[in-house]
Scaffold this motif. Sequence first.
Motif, mmCIF file in Angstrom:
data_model
loop_
_atom_site.group_PDB
_atom_site.id
_atom_site.type_symbol
_atom_site.label_atom_id
_atom_site.label_comp_id
_atom_site.label_asym_id
_atom_site.label_seq_id
_atom_site.Cartn_x
_atom_site.Cartn_y
_atom_site.Cartn_z
ATOM 1 N N GLY A 438 0.789 -1.234 0.000
ATOM 2 C CA GLY A 438 0.000 0.000 0.000
ATOM 3 C C GLY A 438 0.812 1.270 0.000
ATOM 4 N N THR A 439 2.129 1.190 -0.191
ATOM 5 C CA THR A 439 2.946 2.401 -0.236
ATOM 6 C C THR A 439 2.752 3.099 -1.585
ATOM 7 O OG1 THR A 439 4.848 1.104 -0.997
ATOM 8 C CG2 THR A 439 4.649 1.480 1.361
ATOM 9 N N VAL A 440 2.707 4.427 -1.560
ATOM 10 C CA VAL A 440 2.370 5.224 -2.741
ATOM 11 C C VAL A 440 3.593 5.434 -3.633
ATOM 12 C CG1 VAL A 440 1.497 7.446 -3.555
ATOM 13 C CG2 VAL A 440 0.504 6.386 -1.518
ATOM 14 N N ILE A 441 3.358 5.273 -4.941
ATOM 15 C CA ILE A 441 4.405 5.478 -5.947
ATOM 16 C C ILE A 441 4.029 6.694 -6.788
ATOM 17 C CG2 ILE A 441 5.663 4.444 -7.863
ATOM 18 C CD1 ILE A 441 4.674 1.709 -6.829
ATOM 19 N N LYS A 442 4.964 7.620 -6.954
ATOM 20 C CA LYS A 442 4.700 8.841 -7.715
ATOM 21 C C LYS A 442 5.734 9.026 -8.831
ATOM 22 C CE LYS A 442 2.804 11.243 -3.647
ATOM 23 N NZ LYS A 442 2.973 12.425 -2.750
ATOM 24 N N ASN A 443 5.392 9.934 -9.729
ATOM 25 C CA ASN A 443 6.308 10.411 -10.789
ATOM 26 C C ASN A 443 6.616 9.376 -11.866
ATOM 27 O OD1 ASN A 443 6.429 12.884 -9.559
ATOM 28 N ND2 ASN A 443 8.571 12.722 -8.917
ATOM 29 N N LEU A 444 5.748 8.402 -12.064
ATOM 30 C CA LEU A 444 6.028 7.414 -13.104
ATOM 31 C C LEU A 444 5.982 8.019 -14.497
ATOM 32 C CD1 LEU A 444 4.353 4.064 -11.974
ATOM 33 C CD2 LEU A 444 6.701 4.841 -11.724
ATOM 34 N N ASN A 445 5.061 8.944 -14.712
ATOM 35 C CA ASN A 445 5.005 9.595 -16.027
ATOM 36 C C ASN A 445 6.295 10.343 -16.319
ATOM 37 O OD1 ASN A 445 2.449 8.676 -16.609
ATOM 38 N ND2 ASN A 445 1.414 10.495 -15.801
ATOM 39 N N ASP A 464 -5.325 2.774 -4.821
ATOM 40 C CA ASP A 464 -6.013 2.808 -3.531
ATOM 41 C C ASP A 464 -7.322 3.578 -3.670
ATOM 42 O OD1 ASP A 464 -5.405 5.530 -3.467
ATOM 43 O OD2 ASP A 464 -3.866 5.348 -1.923
ATOM 44 N N ARG A 465 -8.047 3.726 -2.579
ATOM 45 C CA ARG A 465 -9.375 4.361 -2.652
ATOM 46 C C ARG A 465 -9.313 5.830 -3.041
ATOM 47 N NH1 ARG A 465 -11.615 3.382 3.232
ATOM 48 N NH2 ARG A 465 -10.849 1.302 2.653
ATOM 49 N N ASP A 466 -8.121 6.427 -2.904
ATOM 50 C CA ASP A 466 -7.957 7.825 -3.302
ATOM 51 C C ASP A 466 -7.415 7.976 -4.721
ATOM 52 O OD1 ASP A 466 -8.788 8.807 -0.774
ATOM 53 O OD2 ASP A 466 -6.789 8.359 0.035
ATOM 54 N N GLY A 467 -7.252 6.845 -5.410
ATOM 55 C CA GLY A 467 -6.772 6.889 -6.776
ATOM 56 C C GLY A 467 -5.268 6.933 -6.920
ATOM 57 N N ASN A 468 -4.548 6.740 -5.806
ATOM 58 C CA ASN A 468 -3.090 6.723 -5.868
ATOM 59 C C ASN A 468 -2.594 5.358 -6.347
ATOM 60 O OD1 ASN A 468 -2.667 9.377 -4.643
ATOM 61 N ND2 ASN A 468 -3.335 8.414 -2.721
ATOM 62 N N LEU A 469 -1.517 5.375 -7.119
ATOM 63 C CA LEU A 469 -0.894 4.121 -7.517
ATOM 64 C C LEU A 469 -0.064 3.616 -6.338
ATOM 65 C CD1 LEU A 469 -0.592 2.343 -10.164
ATOM 66 C CD2 LEU A 469 1.711 3.326 -10.297
ATOM 67 N N VAL A 470 -0.314 2.389 -5.908
ATOM 68 C CA VAL A 470 0.369 1.851 -4.733
ATOM 69 C C VAL A 470 0.997 0.501 -5.055
ATOM 70 C CG1 VAL A 470 -1.121 3.064 -3.096
ATOM 71 C CG2 VAL A 470 -1.747 0.765 -3.861
ATOM 72 N N ALA A 471 1.994 0.144 -4.254
ATOM 73 C CA ALA A 471 2.680 -1.136 -4.399
ATOM 74 C C ALA A 471 1.933 -2.211 -3.624
ATOM 75 C CB ALA A 471 4.112 -1.022 -3.889
ATOM 76 N N VAL A 472 1.690 -3.331 -4.274
ATOM 77 C CA VAL A 472 0.985 -4.435 -3.606
ATOM 78 C C VAL A 472 1.744 -5.755 -3.754
ATOM 79 C CG1 VAL A 472 -1.312 -3.407 -3.774
ATOM 80 C CG2 VAL A 472 -0.446 -4.815 -5.663
ATOM 81 N N VAL A 497 14.833 5.313 -13.238
ATOM 82 C CA VAL A 497 14.652 4.800 -11.868
ATOM 83 C C VAL A 497 14.766 5.934 -10.860
ATOM 84 C CG1 VAL A 497 15.744 3.412 -10.061
ATOM 85 C CG2 VAL A 497 15.354 2.424 -12.324
ATOM 86 N N ASP A 498 15.761 6.776 -11.038
ATOM 87 C CA ASP A 498 15.979 7.878 -10.094
ATOM 88 C C ASP A 498 14.854 8.907 -10.136
ATOM 89 O OD1 ASP A 498 18.348 6.837 -9.105
ATOM 90 O OD2 ASP A 498 19.588 7.877 -10.593
ATOM 91 N N ALA A 499 14.103 8.937 -11.215
ATOM 92 C CA ALA A 499 12.986 9.883 -11.325
ATOM 93 C C ALA A 499 11.740 9.384 -10.593
ATOM 94 C CB ALA A 499 12.656 10.137 -12.794
ATOM 95 N N VAL A 500 11.682 8.100 -10.271
ATOM 96 C CA VAL A 500 10.519 7.540 -9.573
ATOM 97 C C VAL A 500 10.559 7.956 -8.107
ATOM 98 C CG1 VAL A 500 9.339 5.420 -8.872
ATOM 99 C CG2 VAL A 500 10.396 5.571 -11.146
ATOM 100 N N ASP A 501 9.456 8.466 -7.618
ATOM 101 C CA ASP A 501 9.347 8.899 -6.222
ATOM 102 C C ASP A 501 8.667 7.794 -5.416
ATOM 103 O OD1 ASP A 501 9.028 10.133 -3.796
ATOM 104 O OD2 ASP A 501 7.690 11.715 -4.496
ATOM 105 N N TRP A 502 9.474 6.957 -4.786
ATOM 106 C CA TRP A 502 8.951 5.837 -3.996
ATOM 107 C C TRP A 502 9.946 5.503 -2.881
ATOM 108 C CZ3 TRP A 502 9.012 0.034 -5.599
ATOM 109 C CH2 TRP A 502 8.245 -0.713 -4.690
#
Length: 523
Positions: A438-445, A464-472, A497-502
């Motif tokens: 359930g940890t949020v992942i950002k900046n994939l685009n 998740d229920r808020d529309g965030n992309l999360v790790a499962v 990889v370095d651009a991904v915010d996770w």
Amino acid sequence: MACASYSIRAPLKFAAGHDSDVLANNHSSKSFKSSVSYPVAQGWSSDGSSVAMRHVASHCHLIVHASPRWRSNLKASETNAGIVADERITVLVIGGGGREHALCYALKRSPSCSSVLCAPGNAGIAQSGDATCISDLDISSSDDVISFCRKRGVGMVVVGPEAPLVAGLANDLVKVGIPTFGPSSEAAALEGSKDFMKKLCDKYNIPTAKYRTFTDAVEAKKYVKHEGAPIVVKADGLAAGKGVVVAMTLDEAFEAIDSMLLEGSFGSAGSRVIIEEFLEGEEASFFALVDGENALPLESAQDHKRVGDGDVGPNTGGMGAYSPAPIVTDELKRIVMESIITPTVKGMEAEGCKFVGVLYAGLMIEKKSGLPKLIEYNVRFGDPECQVLMMRLESDLAKVLLSACRGELSNVSLTWSPEMAMVVVMASQGYPGSYKKGTVIKNLNKAEQVSPAVKIFHAGTALDRDGNLVAVGGRVLGVTAKGKDIEEARARAYVAVDAVDWPEGFFRRDIGWRALRHKEVVN
């Protein structure tokens, strides 16, 4: 962990002389009896629940695509599933990981594919637009999959994971005339039972590590004491990629034997263990498409199994890969085809159980001889190797796989990008052990936009229920890039990889080091 037992009903008669004093209750030294069970220690339903699996009656002949029965089934499928010569088809991919995302990506680019469906798929696959995800299709039910294919006019099913193949999904689909890329449950025993695979190697002189099979922990330990360490202990059945222990000491080997045979850490998958000699050398992955009689080699790939930089720590499903693998020369490819792949295909055919699908041979290129030995077979595309292969493939994947289903690979050739491709796997902290979901992942685009040569494949993501992309999942993303050489592909992949915010994710910083070392040696 839920477990079930399967049957290999096709009669397999193995040569005498090997392992005749072990597992005497399961086979004699002269024959490998029909209805030998092999275990599985993983479920594969879309919701992760265990699946009630069953013994599958023998119908290996159902995948002999050149047979009259197959031709009649094909005619039926032309009517029921919309297969007509020169017509673009709808393809259904079974699975929901990084491998399946890569297959969807390649199929979407196929001129002969009109649409790509993926069941269950995942949030990342859906967001990417590479396939329409069917999250509510129960892929554990052959009847449901068949009904769906007929309703949606599916022209071919491509089965990604090994568990549904072992369970007999391909048997059931082919029986009703739906072209399916993937082996029958009987042929899937090449992966479903390491003991089965080893005995096939014995009979058909396929080079592999010396081994013995045990069900008794005391006898297994006696053998380990006699052979010494390092030594390899393997659970016989499917164990989600975690059933192999490379024991550097006797105590480590004893602990692995106790864990599997006495403590049941892998359920029935570990009720039988293979004790195997330790081979020193370099591992490589070799893939070939098979239509029952003919084998077509794919490009080479090499992955990184260990979790940590410098190849330290426990084994994983793979922390990164690249293609081509410099160690797999044209001469080595010829040797692998002649000594390993072709004898396997012919051997399975001779045993009355033709193999249709992809053979994934895990090889060890021995340091002392420079020759390949077979470590294991998988009966599906590897993950993360599939990601780099699909990035480089320029042929029409849908057309190629359909040719395999029809027994027509002898007339097929493949076109590959001359570029190098590399994937870096981003995993949840704690993998391959326990990890937080359930940890949020950002900046994939942003990460994908660092270069047109970058593609991110999703292995374990959800919304998740808020529309965030999360790790499962454990392995979550496969950040993949192409380049003119290993240096360029590597640089592009790590910039992405370095651009991904996770913050809760991690990755190896040294993917591709073997290819770089090989290049330095050559130069």
